[in-house]
Design a protein around this motif. Sequence first.
Motif, PDB file in Angstrom:
ATOM      1  N   GLU A 159      -0.266  -4.601  -2.588  1.00  0.00           N
ATOM      2  CA  GLU A 159       1.334  -3.738  -3.735  1.00  0.00           C
ATOM      3  C   GLU A 159       1.287  -2.217  -3.327  1.00  0.00           C
ATOM      4  O   GLU A 159       0.128  -1.753  -4.249  1.00  0.00           O
ATOM      5  N   LEU A 160       2.105  -1.351  -2.901  1.00  0.00           N
ATOM      6  CA  LEU A 160       1.741   0.389  -3.221  1.00  0.00           C
ATOM      7  C   LEU A 160       2.433   0.839  -3.728  1.00  0.00           C
ATOM      8  O   LEU A 160       3.388   0.168  -4.219  1.00  0.00           O
ATOM      9  N   GLN A 161       2.127   1.723  -4.761  1.00  0.00           N
ATOM     10  CA  GLN A 161       2.560   1.813  -6.371  1.00  0.00           C
ATOM     11  C   GLN A 161       2.641   3.518  -5.875  1.00  0.00           C
ATOM     12  O   GLN A 161       1.530   4.213  -6.259  1.00  0.00           O
ATOM     13  N   TYR A 196      14.641  10.826  -5.780  1.00  0.00           N
ATOM     14  CA  TYR A 196      13.088  10.740  -6.152  1.00  0.00           C
ATOM     15  C   TYR A 196      12.486  11.890  -5.371  1.00  0.00           C
ATOM     16  O   TYR A 196      13.223  11.754  -3.793  1.00  0.00           O
ATOM     17  N   ARG A 197      11.088  12.148  -5.395  1.00  0.00           N
ATOM     18  CA  ARG A 197      10.427  12.683  -4.789  1.00  0.00           C
ATOM     19  C   ARG A 197       9.091  12.159  -5.291  1.00  0.00           C
ATOM     20  O   ARG A 197       8.790  11.802  -6.269  1.00  0.00           O
ATOM     21  N   SER A 198       7.685  11.886  -4.722  1.00  0.00           N
ATOM     22  CA  SER A 198       6.332  11.290  -5.009  1.00  0.00           C
ATOM     23  C   SER A 198       6.037  12.529  -5.858  1.00  0.00           C
ATOM     24  O   SER A 198       5.780  14.045  -5.056  1.00  0.00           O
ATOM     25  N   THR A 199       4.603  11.937  -6.262  1.00  0.00           N
ATOM     26  CA  THR A 199       4.208  13.126  -7.380  1.00  0.00           C
ATOM     27  C   THR A 199       2.701  13.270  -6.788  1.00  0.00           C
ATOM     28  O   THR A 199       2.016  13.993  -7.975  1.00  0.00           O
ATOM     29  N   GLY A 200       2.102  12.349  -6.216  1.00  0.00           N
ATOM     30  CA  GLY A 200       1.018  11.994  -5.644  1.00  0.00           C
ATOM     31  C   GLY A 200       0.860  10.895  -4.725  1.00  0.00           C
ATOM     32  O   GLY A 200       1.738  10.679  -3.969  1.00  0.00           O
ATOM     33  N   TYR A 201      -0.317  11.182  -4.516  1.00  0.00           N
ATOM     34  CA  TYR A 201      -0.651   9.538  -3.294  1.00  0.00           C
ATOM     35  C   TYR A 201      -0.386   8.230  -4.075  1.00  0.00           C
ATOM     36  O   TYR A 201      -0.611   7.667  -4.874  1.00  0.00           O
ATOM     37  N   PRO A 202       0.169   7.192  -2.971  1.00  0.00           N
ATOM     38  CA  PRO A 202       0.351   5.979  -3.438  1.00  0.00           C
ATOM     39  C   PRO A 202      -0.730   5.219  -3.967  1.00  0.00           C
ATOM     40  O   PRO A 202      -1.933   5.409  -3.252  1.00  0.00           O
ATOM     41  N   ARG A 203      -1.098   4.580  -4.697  1.00  0.00           N
ATOM     42  CA  ARG A 203      -2.078   3.287  -5.623  1.00  0.00           C
ATOM     43  C   ARG A 203      -1.827   2.343  -4.626  1.00  0.00           C
ATOM     44  O   ARG A 203      -0.779   2.122  -4.141  1.00  0.00           O
ATOM     45  N   GLU A 204      -3.056   1.389  -4.596  1.00  0.00           N
ATOM     46  CA  GLU A 204      -3.279   0.064  -3.589  1.00  0.00           C
ATOM     47  C   GLU A 204      -3.747  -0.870  -3.833  1.00  0.00           C
ATOM     48  O   GLU A 204      -4.835  -0.836  -4.809  1.00  0.00           O
ATOM     49  N   ILE A 205      -2.941  -1.981  -4.902  1.00  0.00           N
ATOM     50  CA  ILE A 205      -3.591  -2.974  -5.522  1.00  0.00           C
ATOM     51  C   ILE A 205      -3.279  -4.349  -4.576  1.00  0.00           C
ATOM     52  O   ILE A 205      -2.551  -4.129  -4.102  1.00  0.00           O
ATOM     53  N   PRO A 230      -6.577  -6.686 -10.668  1.00  0.00           N
ATOM     54  CA  PRO A 230      -6.911  -7.086  -9.179  1.00  0.00           C
ATOM     55  C   PRO A 230      -7.462  -5.705  -8.767  1.00  0.00           C
ATOM     56  O   PRO A 230      -7.782  -5.100  -9.807  1.00  0.00           O
ATOM     57  N   GLY A 231      -8.282  -5.538  -7.401  1.00  0.00           N
ATOM     58  CA  GLY A 231      -8.754  -4.048  -7.117  1.00  0.00           C
ATOM     59  C   GLY A 231      -8.090  -3.325  -6.927  1.00  0.00           C
ATOM     60  O   GLY A 231      -6.647  -3.298  -6.749  1.00  0.00           O
ATOM     61  N   LEU A 232      -7.788  -2.091  -7.176  1.00  0.00           N
ATOM     62  CA  LEU A 232      -7.307  -0.602  -6.804  1.00  0.00           C
ATOM     63  C   LEU A 232      -7.902  -0.052  -6.579  1.00  0.00           C
ATOM     64  O   LEU A 232      -8.611   0.644  -6.481  1.00  0.00           O
ATOM     65  N   HIS A 239     -11.226   6.435  -4.356  1.00  0.00           N
ATOM     66  CA  HIS A 239     -11.638   5.775  -4.998  1.00  0.00           C
ATOM     67  C   HIS A 239     -11.293   4.638  -5.210  1.00  0.00           C
ATOM     68  O   HIS A 239      -9.977   3.663  -4.629  1.00  0.00           O
ATOM     69  N   ALA A 240     -12.035   3.713  -4.836  1.00  0.00           N
ATOM     70  CA  ALA A 240     -12.600   1.990  -5.577  1.00  0.00           C
ATOM     71  C   ALA A 240     -12.631   1.431  -6.807  1.00  0.00           C
ATOM     72  O   ALA A 240     -13.873   1.802  -7.325  1.00  0.00           O
ATOM     73  N   ALA A 241     -11.592   1.144  -6.801  1.00  0.00           N
ATOM     74  CA  ALA A 241     -12.030   0.386  -8.555  1.00  0.00           C
ATOM     75  C   ALA A 241     -11.337  -1.131  -9.082  1.00  0.00           C
ATOM     76  O   ALA A 241     -11.203  -2.144  -8.309  1.00  0.00           O
ATOM     77  N   LEU A 242     -11.964  -1.634 -10.041  1.00  0.00           N
ATOM     78  CA  LEU A 242     -11.728  -2.597 -10.791  1.00  0.00           C
ATOM     79  C   LEU A 242     -11.713  -2.964 -11.948  1.00  0.00           C
ATOM     80  O   LEU A 242     -12.043  -1.727 -12.615  1.00  0.00           O
ATOM     81  N   PRO A 243     -10.455  -3.017 -12.566  1.00  0.00           N
ATOM     82  CA  PRO A 243     -10.173  -2.478 -13.998  1.00  0.00           C
ATOM     83  C   PRO A 243     -10.914  -3.858 -14.894  1.00  0.00           C
ATOM     84  O   PRO A 243     -11.573  -5.037 -14.245  1.00  0.00           O
TER      85      PRO A 243
END
Length: 276
Positions: free
Chosen positions: A267-269, A244-253, A171-173, A189-193
């Motif tokens: 899905e937010l990662q 916990y603490r977050s170390t960056g921006y969430p990825r969106e799948i 899926p797109g990321l 960043h708009a990405a496709l695996p």
Amino acid sequence: MFTIGEFAKHGRVSVRMLRHYDAIGLLRPVHTDPTSGYRFYEAGQLARLNRVIALKDLGFSLQQVKALLDDHIGTEELRGMLRLRRAELESAVAEAAARLAQVEARLRTIENEGRMPTEDIVIKSLPPLRLAELTATAASFEPQDIGPVIGPLFGQLCGLVDAAGVTPTGPGLAYYEDAPEGGGAITVHAALPVAADVGADHGFQIVHLPGVERAATIVHRGPMEGEILATSQALARWIDTNGYRSTGYPREISLDCPEDRTKWVTELQDPIVDAR
């Protein structure tokens, strides 16, 4: 000829307005009875009345309208002015709708404050990925700045990948980072695996996105515009509450993106480390 009342009905204006237009010399009746003072109009004057109303709706004062009409503004010029005003109004309506959506999203988020999310939040590792991607810059991480960037970017990327004969392997990321220029700007960043390098000159880049040892993940159901905010902040509260603490921006799948945006599944990662 028409009485002032009849002319007002045909022109869809008030008698009071026609009297005012007569008083300032903007639209005079063709005849005024010297005894009764009754005003009479001809059908041909509807053209001038239409122009008066149109120019007034464009924002011109009545004195400016009079000056324009006395200069015999042409139909095509008036049509162009009206089209410009229509575009401005449509833009204002779209901006107001977007602001309203953001207000509603913030309201839902406020209403959910203090509640733990009922959705399952899972901690998992994220594997490294080989991606075909396009990037652009958004003014900020606010939804109204990200949305107009990420949507067209994915559309362009899908077209380029398809033209290159490349089949995505998942899926797109979407992922984000602070832009080099600073000032709150975000590199989008708009990405496709993809499975393998596809060479150059296809209009997109092949990049390697590092894996993440631990990420807190949550599934968002529904459109991204506005509604993602409540899900994202629910995830943030869970991360903080659980040490916990977050170390960056969430990825969106993008797990599922049908035409009906209310049925989108994303899905937010969020990469995390121990807060200690």
